[in-house]
Design a protein around this motif. Structure first.
Motif, PDB file in Angstrom:
ATOM      1  N   GLN A 301      36.561  46.209  38.863  1.00 29.08           N
ATOM      2  CA  GLN A 301      35.636  45.222  39.735  1.00 29.08           C
ATOM      3  C   GLN A 301      34.884  44.243  38.923  1.00 29.08           C
ATOM      4  O   GLN A 301      34.737  43.239  39.264  1.00 29.08           O
ATOM      5  N   ALA A 302      34.586  44.779  37.651  1.00 29.83           N
ATOM      6  CA  ALA A 302      33.944  44.227  36.816  1.00 29.83           C
ATOM      7  C   ALA A 302      34.911  43.137  35.779  1.00 29.83           C
ATOM      8  O   ALA A 302      34.678  41.928  35.564  1.00 29.83           O
ATOM      9  N   LEU A 303      36.098  43.609  35.713  1.00 34.48           N
ATOM     10  CA  LEU A 303      37.108  43.005  34.763  1.00 34.48           C
ATOM     11  C   LEU A 303      37.934  41.924  35.421  1.00 34.48           C
ATOM     12  O   LEU A 303      38.175  40.762  34.992  1.00 34.48           O
ATOM     13  N   PHE A 304      38.373  41.986  36.843  1.00 41.07           N
ATOM     14  CA  PHE A 304      39.315  41.244  37.487  1.00 41.07           C
ATOM     15  C   PHE A 304      38.836  39.625  37.621  1.00 41.07           C
ATOM     16  O   PHE A 304      39.464  38.848  37.488  1.00 41.07           O
ATOM     17  N   PRO A 305      37.444  39.742  37.834  1.00 43.30           N
ATOM     18  CA  PRO A 305      36.944  38.314  37.904  1.00 43.30           C
ATOM     19  C   PRO A 305      36.950  37.360  36.599  1.00 43.30           C
ATOM     20  O   PRO A 305      36.904  36.141  36.695  1.00 43.30           O
ATOM     21  N   ARG A 306      37.308  38.159  35.764  1.00 44.31           N
ATOM     22  CA  ARG A 306      37.302  37.551  34.365  1.00 44.31           C
ATOM     23  C   ARG A 306      38.665  37.315  33.627  1.00 44.31           C
ATOM     24  O   ARG A 306      38.857  36.945  32.544  1.00 44.31           O
ATOM     25  N   ARG A 324      39.694  40.676  46.000  1.00 46.75           N
ATOM     26  CA  ARG A 324      38.304  40.445  46.223  1.00 46.75           C
ATOM     27  C   ARG A 324      37.903  39.718  44.978  1.00 46.75           C
ATOM     28  O   ARG A 324      36.933  38.919  45.169  1.00 46.75           O
ATOM     29  N   ALA A 325      38.432  39.713  43.783  1.00 45.90           N
ATOM     30  CA  ALA A 325      38.002  39.087  42.509  1.00 45.90           C
ATOM     31  C   ALA A 325      38.610  37.890  42.634  1.00 45.90           C
ATOM     32  O   ALA A 325      38.158  36.950  41.623  1.00 45.90           O
ATOM     33  N   GLY A 326      39.553  37.400  43.488  1.00 48.12           N
ATOM     34  CA  GLY A 326      39.999  35.903  43.446  1.00 48.12           C
ATOM     35  C   GLY A 326      40.922  35.824  42.261  1.00 48.12           C
ATOM     36  O   GLY A 326      41.157  34.769  41.718  1.00 48.12           O
ATOM     37  N   ALA A 327      41.630  36.858  41.729  1.00 47.24           N
ATOM     38  CA  ALA A 327      42.473  36.806  40.728  1.00 47.24           C
ATOM     39  C   ALA A 327      43.991  36.711  41.335  1.00 47.24           C
ATOM     40  O   ALA A 327      44.390  37.689  42.016  1.00 47.24           O
ATOM     41  N   ARG A 377      45.104  29.650  41.854  1.00 50.08           N
ATOM     42  CA  ARG A 377      43.768  30.065  41.660  1.00 50.08           C
ATOM     43  C   ARG A 377      42.848  29.441  42.783  1.00 50.08           C
ATOM     44  O   ARG A 377      41.921  30.221  43.171  1.00 50.08           O
ATOM     45  N   VAL A 378      42.939  28.445  43.169  1.00 53.08           N
ATOM     46  CA  VAL A 378      42.180  27.834  44.222  1.00 53.08           C
ATOM     47  C   VAL A 378      42.329  28.577  45.409  1.00 53.08           C
ATOM     48  O   VAL A 378      41.243  28.948  46.112  1.00 53.08           O
ATOM     49  N   ARG A 379      43.465  28.867  45.795  1.00 50.95           N
ATOM     50  CA  ARG A 379      43.912  29.607  46.854  1.00 50.95           C
ATOM     51  C   ARG A 379      43.436  31.135  47.132  1.00 50.95           C
ATOM     52  O   ARG A 379      42.809  31.652  47.900  1.00 50.95           O
ATOM     53  N   SER A 380      43.525  31.633  45.725  1.00 58.75           N
ATOM     54  CA  SER A 380      42.885  33.009  45.745  1.00 58.75           C
ATOM     55  C   SER A 380      41.474  33.182  45.735  1.00 58.75           C
ATOM     56  O   SER A 380      40.847  34.234  46.310  1.00 58.75           O
ATOM     57  N   ALA A 381      40.695  31.910  45.252  1.00 60.36           N
ATOM     58  CA  ALA A 381      39.313  31.998  45.414  1.00 60.36           C
ATOM     59  C   ALA A 381      38.913  31.889  46.901  1.00 60.36           C
ATOM     60  O   ALA A 381      37.871  32.416  47.248  1.00 60.36           O
ATOM     61  N   GLY A 385      36.890  35.097  49.549  1.00 52.26           N
ATOM     62  CA  GLY A 385      35.741  34.966  50.419  1.00 52.26           C
ATOM     63  C   GLY A 385      35.831  35.630  51.878  1.00 52.26           C
ATOM     64  O   GLY A 385      34.952  35.774  52.677  1.00 52.26           O
ATOM     65  N   LEU A 386      37.328  36.090  51.973  1.00 54.35           N
ATOM     66  CA  LEU A 386      37.536  36.520  53.260  1.00 54.35           C
ATOM     67  C   LEU A 386      37.634  38.155  53.441  1.00 54.35           C
ATOM     68  O   LEU A 386      37.614  38.731  54.382  1.00 54.35           O
ATOM     69  N   ILE A 387      37.704  38.502  52.079  1.00 56.04           N
ATOM     70  CA  ILE A 387      37.905  39.922  51.988  1.00 56.04           C
ATOM     71  C   ILE A 387      36.675  41.002  52.353  1.00 56.04           C
ATOM     72  O   ILE A 387      35.653  40.671  51.650  1.00 56.04           O
ATOM     73  N   ARG A 388      36.761  41.851  53.237  1.00 53.29           N
ATOM     74  CA  ARG A 388      35.389  42.698  53.508  1.00 53.29           C
ATOM     75  C   ARG A 388      35.238  43.586  52.456  1.00 53.29           C
ATOM     76  O   ARG A 388      36.064  44.247  52.095  1.00 53.29           O
ATOM     77  N   GLY A 389      33.895  43.886  52.213  1.00 51.68           N
ATOM     78  CA  GLY A 389      33.739  44.903  51.666  1.00 51.68           C
ATOM     79  C   GLY A 389      32.821  46.060  52.147  1.00 51.68           C
ATOM     80  O   GLY A 389      32.391  46.942  51.331  1.00 51.68           O
ATOM     81  N   ASP A 390      32.715  46.144  53.394  1.00 50.74           N
ATOM     82  CA  ASP A 390      31.984  47.068  54.150  1.00 50.74           C
ATOM     83  C   ASP A 390      32.694  48.165  54.855  1.00 50.74           C
ATOM     84  O   ASP A 390      32.256  48.645  55.682  1.00 50.74           O
ATOM     85  N   GLY A 391      33.996  48.073  54.493  1.00 50.85           N
ATOM     86  CA  GLY A 391      35.033  49.136  55.356  1.00 50.85           C
ATOM     87  C   GLY A 391      34.547  50.508  55.247  1.00 50.85           C
ATOM     88  O   GLY A 391      34.649  51.203  56.324  1.00 50.85           O
ATOM     89  N   ALA A 392      34.127  51.024  53.979  1.00 51.85           N
ATOM     90  CA  ALA A 392      33.475  52.455  53.979  1.00 51.85           C
ATOM     91  C   ALA A 392      32.360  53.044  54.793  1.00 51.85           C
ATOM     92  O   ALA A 392      32.152  53.626  55.617  1.00 51.85           O
TER      93      ALA A 392
END
Length: 409
Positions: A301-306, A324-327, A377-381, A385-392
């Motif tokens: 989660q910390a690595l993939f955005p970079r 989620r990271a836009g990678a 890269r633009v499409r991934s970004a 923004g559409l991926i939910r993070g509240d599923g759990a």
């Protein structure tokens, strides 16, 4: 309120359950996770602050035992369902519900434990194609390929029902009879139930309603990870342009023994640096070049955005984290649901589905050339923004309400 969360499989089976357990505890419920007691899973659950009730055997030990014993799938299923039932019966003491996923004999054992205790049972899948639907075909089981010439999805699911009865029916029903439960006519549908949960993101893995399965899609169960990146990795990232991450998770990559060298050569051909994850394949650097860095378990989660791109096997968890990271992603699918996720990233325009499980320098280079383009890269970004993070959190609330209704609260 106490809930038993049962799973048996690789890290991709365990980590979402840790995410749900953390979400349950955040709203005041107690969660116990039964999972293989492999060291990496023990560390994962400890980090999540969740109690582990060990499954019948560590998963790597089970793989080794099954291989050495030469068991066919029906025999392995019989061994697992009985042993796992014993472990889960002890773990379920004082629990108000059971949520289960993972290998089918394990979920069958979990269902039997819930039934004997008279408590709610929820079956969970992490990928839409696991569940019966006219919108997609089922996966094939060893020794039970799809009938030749049959393309109708409903007919293929009927064949899948017969295949699962042939592979698992005797093991499941012999065990059910041994613990005083009625025999199930169709073990797949009995264990999956008529209202299973689907714990994947609706953008990445959408569920299309069908009368065959009344699935509840909660979103992916993500365990937040606040671990810092290792100092050496931080220094490597800071020393140049974003690298390409390569890792195949719990895949042994038996058919691609030179996966590390192929990946490194392909990444270098694009003029990029590489972060190589060792994983279960024990990938290693091929030389002492300063453009490559090897890592073990790391906070994705910390690595993939970079990173500039992620090359991986297509597990549901890694696919979701990268999205989620836009990678941008290059998926080299190996087994089970991984071709599905490869197809989804390609359909969404956020990655490339590699053709087959064995990459070459040429095939991987072609995939990297596509995903390293600015438009990917633009499409991934945008998709990130559409991926939910509240599923759990959503699933935790739904589960508490389900238990409350069952108990008349």
């Amino acid at each position: 309120m106490r809930v038993l969360l049962s799973t048996y499989g690789s890290r991709g089976d365990v980590e979402p359950m840790a995410g749900l357990a953390a979400a349950l505890q955040a709203i005041g419920a107690e969660a116990v996770v039964s999972a293989p007691a492999d060291p990496e899973f023990c560390r994962l659950l400890d980090r999540a602050g969740v109690r582990l009730a060990p499954a019948f055997m560590p998963v790597r030990a089970w793989i080794d035992l099954a291989r050495r014993s030469g068991w066919k799938l029906p025999r392995a299923a019989a061994e697992m369902v009985a042993a796992q039932h014993e472990a889960l019966a002890a773990a379920a003491e004082g629990c108000d519900a059971v949520v289960a996923t993972g290998l089918f004999p394990s979920t069958a054992a979990a269902q039997a434990v819930a039934e004997t205790r008279g408590i709610p049972y929820v079956h969970t899948s992490y990928c839409p194609i696991i569940l019966p639907s006219p919108h997609h075909p089922p996966l094939e089981y060893p020794g039970h390929p799809h009938p030749p010439g049959v393309t109708d999805h409903v007919a293929l699911w009927d064949a899948n029902d017969r295949a699962m009865d042939a592979l698992f029916g005797e093991a499941v029903n012999n065990h059910r009879a041994a613990v005083g439960l009625a025999v199930a006519d169709h073990v797949r549908d009995y264990v999956f139930t008529d209202r299973p949960w689907l714990a994947c993101d609706p953008v990445l893995g959408p569920w299309r309603p069908t009368g065959m399965t009344d699935a509840v899609q909660t979103g992916a169960w993500i365990l937040p990870d606040d671990r810092p990146l290792p100092a050496g990795l931080e220094a490597f990232l800071a020393a140049g342009e974003p690298p390409v991450y390569v890792g195949f998770g719990s895949m042994a990559m038996a058919g691609a023994k030179d996966a590390a060298s192929v990946a490194i050569e392909a990444v270098r051909a694009q003029g990029r640096r590489i972060v190589l994850a060792r994983g279960w394949a024990d990938l290693a650097l091929i030389d002492e070049g300063t453009d490559a860095f090897a890592v073990g378990d790391v906070n994705q989660q910390a690595l993939f955005p970079r990173v500039a791109a992620v090359v991986h096997h297509g597990g549901a968890g890694t696919t979701t984290t990268a999205a989620r990271a836009g990678a941008p992603q290059v998926i080299v699918p190996q087994i089970a649901d991984q071709p599905y996720w490869a197809g989804r990233v390609a359909d969404l325009g956020v990655g490339v589905a590699h053709a087959g499980p064995v990459p070459t320098v040429e095939s991987l280079s072609a995939g990297l050339e596509t995903v390293l383009r600015a438009e990917t890269r633009v499409r991934s970004a945008a998709v990130a923004g559409l991926i939910r993070g509240d599923g759990a959190a959503r699933a935790a609330r739904e589960l508490v309400e389900t238990i409350g209704r069952a108990c008349g609260r």
